[in-house]
Scaffold this motif. Sequence first.
Motif, mmCIF file in Angstrom:
data_model
loop_
_atom_site.group_PDB
_atom_site.id
_atom_site.type_symbol
_atom_site.label_atom_id
_atom_site.label_comp_id
_atom_site.label_asym_id
_atom_site.label_seq_id
_atom_site.Cartn_x
_atom_site.Cartn_y
_atom_site.Cartn_z
ATOM 1 N N LEU A 78 -19.664 28.286 -22.899
ATOM 2 C CA LEU A 78 -21.015 27.730 -23.012
ATOM 3 C C LEU A 78 -22.092 28.734 -22.615
ATOM 4 C CD1 LEU A 78 -20.469 24.148 -21.545
ATOM 5 C CD2 LEU A 78 -21.012 24.711 -23.917
ATOM 6 N N GLU A 79 -21.735 29.714 -21.802
ATOM 7 C CA GLU A 79 -22.723 30.686 -21.335
ATOM 8 C C GLU A 79 -23.272 31.547 -22.473
ATOM 9 O OE1 GLU A 79 -21.553 32.945 -17.929
ATOM 10 O OE2 GLU A 79 -20.798 31.195 -16.833
ATOM 11 N N ALA A 80 -22.594 31.542 -23.619
ATOM 12 C CA ALA A 80 -23.082 32.322 -24.758
ATOM 13 C C ALA A 80 -24.397 31.777 -25.291
ATOM 14 C CB ALA A 80 -22.030 32.340 -25.866
ATOM 15 N N GLN A 81 -24.616 30.452 -25.126
ATOM 16 C CA GLN A 81 -25.823 29.846 -25.693
ATOM 17 C C GLN A 81 -26.648 29.060 -24.680
ATOM 18 O OE1 GLN A 81 -25.134 27.568 -29.274
ATOM 19 N NE2 GLN A 81 -23.726 29.083 -30.126
ATOM 20 N N TYR A 82 -26.117 28.825 -23.501
ATOM 21 C CA TYR A 82 -26.815 27.973 -22.530
ATOM 22 C C TYR A 82 -26.899 28.648 -21.162
ATOM 23 C CZ TYR A 82 -25.979 24.133 -25.852
ATOM 24 O OH TYR A 82 -25.947 23.330 -26.957
ATOM 25 N N ILE A 196 -16.171 13.316 -18.902
ATOM 26 C CA ILE A 196 -14.841 13.596 -19.438
ATOM 27 C C ILE A 196 -13.800 13.350 -18.358
ATOM 28 C CG2 ILE A 196 -13.360 15.351 -20.480
ATOM 29 C CD1 ILE A 196 -15.983 16.800 -21.333
ATOM 30 N N ASP A 197 -12.977 12.347 -18.570
ATOM 31 C CA ASP A 197 -11.928 12.024 -17.608
ATOM 32 C C ASP A 197 -10.987 11.018 -18.265
ATOM 33 O OD1 ASP A 197 -11.467 12.279 -14.369
ATOM 34 O OD2 ASP A 197 -10.739 10.354 -15.136
ATOM 35 N N PRO A 198 -9.674 11.156 -18.075
ATOM 36 C CA PRO A 198 -8.748 10.210 -18.715
ATOM 37 C C PRO A 198 -8.861 8.795 -18.168
ATOM 38 C CG PRO A 198 -7.566 11.693 -17.244
ATOM 39 C CD PRO A 198 -8.956 12.221 -17.353
ATOM 40 N N ARG A 199 -9.365 8.665 -16.936
ATOM 41 C CA ARG A 199 -9.579 7.345 -16.327
ATOM 42 C C ARG A 199 -11.000 7.277 -15.770
ATOM 43 N NH1 ARG A 199 -4.676 9.149 -15.090
ATOM 44 N NH2 ARG A 199 -5.419 10.066 -13.141
ATOM 45 N N PRO A 200 -11.996 7.253 -16.633
ATOM 46 C CA PRO A 200 -13.381 7.298 -16.164
ATOM 47 C C PRO A 200 -13.757 6.086 -15.327
ATOM 48 C CG PRO A 200 -13.287 6.769 -18.498
ATOM 49 C CD PRO A 200 -11.899 7.150 -18.095
ATOM 50 N N SER A 201 -14.528 6.332 -14.294
ATOM 51 C CA SER A 201 -15.017 5.277 -13.415
ATOM 52 C C SER A 201 -16.545 5.344 -13.403
ATOM 53 C CB SER A 201 -14.460 5.461 -11.998
ATOM 54 O OG SER A 201 -14.979 4.493 -11.121
ATOM 55 N N ILE A 202 -17.181 4.346 -13.953
ATOM 56 C CA ILE A 202 -18.638 4.376 -14.120
ATOM 57 C C ILE A 202 -19.299 3.854 -12.847
ATOM 58 C CG2 ILE A 202 -20.563 3.708 -15.599
ATOM 59 C CD1 ILE A 202 -18.372 5.370 -16.970
ATOM 60 N N VAL A 214 -18.965 8.761 -22.865
ATOM 61 C CA VAL A 214 -17.702 8.860 -22.138
ATOM 62 C C VAL A 214 -16.626 9.396 -23.073
ATOM 63 C CG1 VAL A 214 -15.908 7.603 -20.887
ATOM 64 C CG2 VAL A 214 -18.328 6.985 -20.570
ATOM 65 N N ILE A 215 -15.939 10.423 -22.638
ATOM 66 C CA ILE A 215 -14.827 11.002 -23.389
ATOM 67 C C ILE A 215 -13.583 10.816 -22.532
ATOM 68 C CG2 ILE A 215 -13.886 13.090 -24.461
ATOM 69 C CD1 ILE A 215 -16.806 14.098 -24.689
ATOM 70 N N ALA A 216 -12.807 9.800 -22.838
ATOM 71 C CA ALA A 216 -11.656 9.428 -21.998
ATOM 72 C C ALA A 216 -10.447 10.286 -22.323
ATOM 73 C CB ALA A 216 -11.350 7.942 -22.170
ATOM 74 N N GLU A 217 -10.550 11.562 -21.960
ATOM 75 C CA GLU A 217 -9.472 12.518 -22.210
ATOM 76 C C GLU A 217 -9.349 13.470 -21.025
ATOM 77 O OE1 GLU A 217 -9.307 14.616 -25.887
ATOM 78 O OE2 GLU A 217 -10.457 13.084 -26.981
ATOM 79 N N PRO A 218 -8.197 14.135 -20.899
ATOM 80 C CA PRO A 218 -8.068 15.178 -19.875
ATOM 81 C C PRO A 218 -9.033 16.322 -20.160
ATOM 82 C CG PRO A 218 -5.917 14.529 -20.743
ATOM 83 C CD PRO A 218 -6.948 13.932 -21.655
ATOM 84 N N ALA A 219 -9.288 17.126 -19.149
ATOM 85 C CA ALA A 219 -10.225 18.235 -19.304
ATOM 86 C C ALA A 219 -9.796 19.214 -20.373
ATOM 87 C CB ALA A 219 -10.393 18.956 -17.968
ATOM 88 N N THR A 220 -8.505 19.493 -20.460
ATOM 89 C CA THR A 220 -8.035 20.518 -21.394
ATOM 90 C C THR A 220 -8.367 20.198 -22.844
ATOM 91 O OG1 THR A 220 -5.873 19.449 -21.253
ATOM 92 C CG2 THR A 220 -6.171 21.458 -19.978
ATOM 93 N N THR A 221 -8.404 18.918 -23.184
ATOM 94 C CA THR A 221 -8.743 18.545 -24.565
ATOM 95 C C THR A 221 -10.184 18.060 -24.684
ATOM 96 O OG1 THR A 221 -7.863 16.304 -24.220
ATOM 97 C CG2 THR A 221 -6.367 17.962 -25.131
ATOM 98 N N LYS A 225 -13.329 19.801 -27.024
ATOM 99 C CA LYS A 225 -14.011 19.089 -28.104
ATOM 100 C C LYS A 225 -15.524 19.085 -27.902
ATOM 101 C CE LYS A 225 -10.153 15.990 -29.197
ATOM 102 N NZ LYS A 225 -9.655 14.592 -29.179
ATOM 103 N N LEU A 226 -15.952 18.833 -26.668
ATOM 104 C CA LEU A 226 -17.392 18.780 -26.409
ATOM 105 C C LEU A 226 -18.027 20.154 -26.531
ATOM 106 C CD1 LEU A 226 -19.921 17.261 -25.618
ATOM 107 C CD2 LEU A 226 -19.268 17.539 -23.210
ATOM 108 N N VAL A 227 -17.379 21.171 -26.006
ATOM 109 C CA VAL A 227 -17.921 22.539 -26.097
ATOM 110 C C VAL A 227 -18.074 22.962 -27.544
ATOM 111 C CG1 VAL A 227 -17.410 24.972 -25.644
ATOM 112 C CG2 VAL A 227 -17.177 23.280 -23.819
ATOM 113 N N ASP A 228 -17.109 22.636 -28.373
ATOM 114 C CA ASP A 228 -17.216 22.972 -29.795
ATOM 115 C C ASP A 228 -18.456 22.332 -30.413
ATOM 116 O OD1 ASP A 228 -14.942 24.510 -29.704
ATOM 117 O OD2 ASP A 228 -13.614 22.965 -30.523
ATOM 118 N N ARG A 229 -18.763 21.104 -30.048
ATOM 119 C CA ARG A 229 -19.956 20.429 -30.553
ATOM 120 C C ARG A 229 -21.234 21.088 -30.042
ATOM 121 N NH1 ARG A 229 -18.926 14.548 -28.534
ATOM 122 N NH2 ARG A 229 -21.204 14.520 -28.692
#
Length: 232
Positions: A78-82, A196-202, A214-221, A225-229
């Motif tokens: 992300l540091e390339a653009q932000y 981003i968390d497989p078991r998000p707690s709001i 909310v992206i209910a996934e592990p960090a590795t995936t 996905k979010l960084v690509d976006r």
Amino acid sequence: MRKREKIVVLTGAGISAESGINTFRDADGLWEGHDVMEVATPEGWRKNKELVLDFYNQRRRQLKTVSPNAGHLALKELEAQYDVVIVTQNVDNLHEQAGSTNIIHLHGELRKVRSTGDETLIYDWEEDCVLGDRCKKGYQLRPHIVWFGEAVPALEDAVDEIYGAHHILIVGTSMQVYPAAGLVGYAPRDANIYYIDPRPSINYELQQRSNLEVIAEPATTGVRKLVDRLLL
């Protein structure tokens, strides 16, 4: 060229767990078999300094056997653009290993020790720290870790960074441990928030946000996905 927007990333134990580092505290209140009150409080330190030093020596040795995972590495991109600031509750150095350049450690760092008589005396420390290791003023050295019941010196710096964020990424944290869990409450009302968390707690602060994804996934995936976006 787009104006460099600011991203603040809040990371917790979940991102490091995928590299093989155990989470700080299991459901039974133990940290790798130890009562947290014995190894992560000033009272525990006063009771048995040798036990506490040995516990963190083991954690420090473990850092030599683990590597950053896809989540850590994606955040670096992300540091390339932000303008990216990582505010982590983790005491490991996996963000540093991944190449991230602006990191605030809320709860201290395993690879540092500090004086028990002068908190401004902080030393980089790669090997074991034992009884008899002293600062230049003669005081015993202790882990540079924020224990339960102690102030969080880096909290104000983290709040200052959150104030100016365009995007907040929350990765691998339960959002239940304060004061870190309350940081998102300082974000601008129009900031985009991604959790981003497989078991998000709001928690309460997140419930107040209409621009939460909310992206209910592990960090590795999930981070990948979010960084690509964000880099489109």
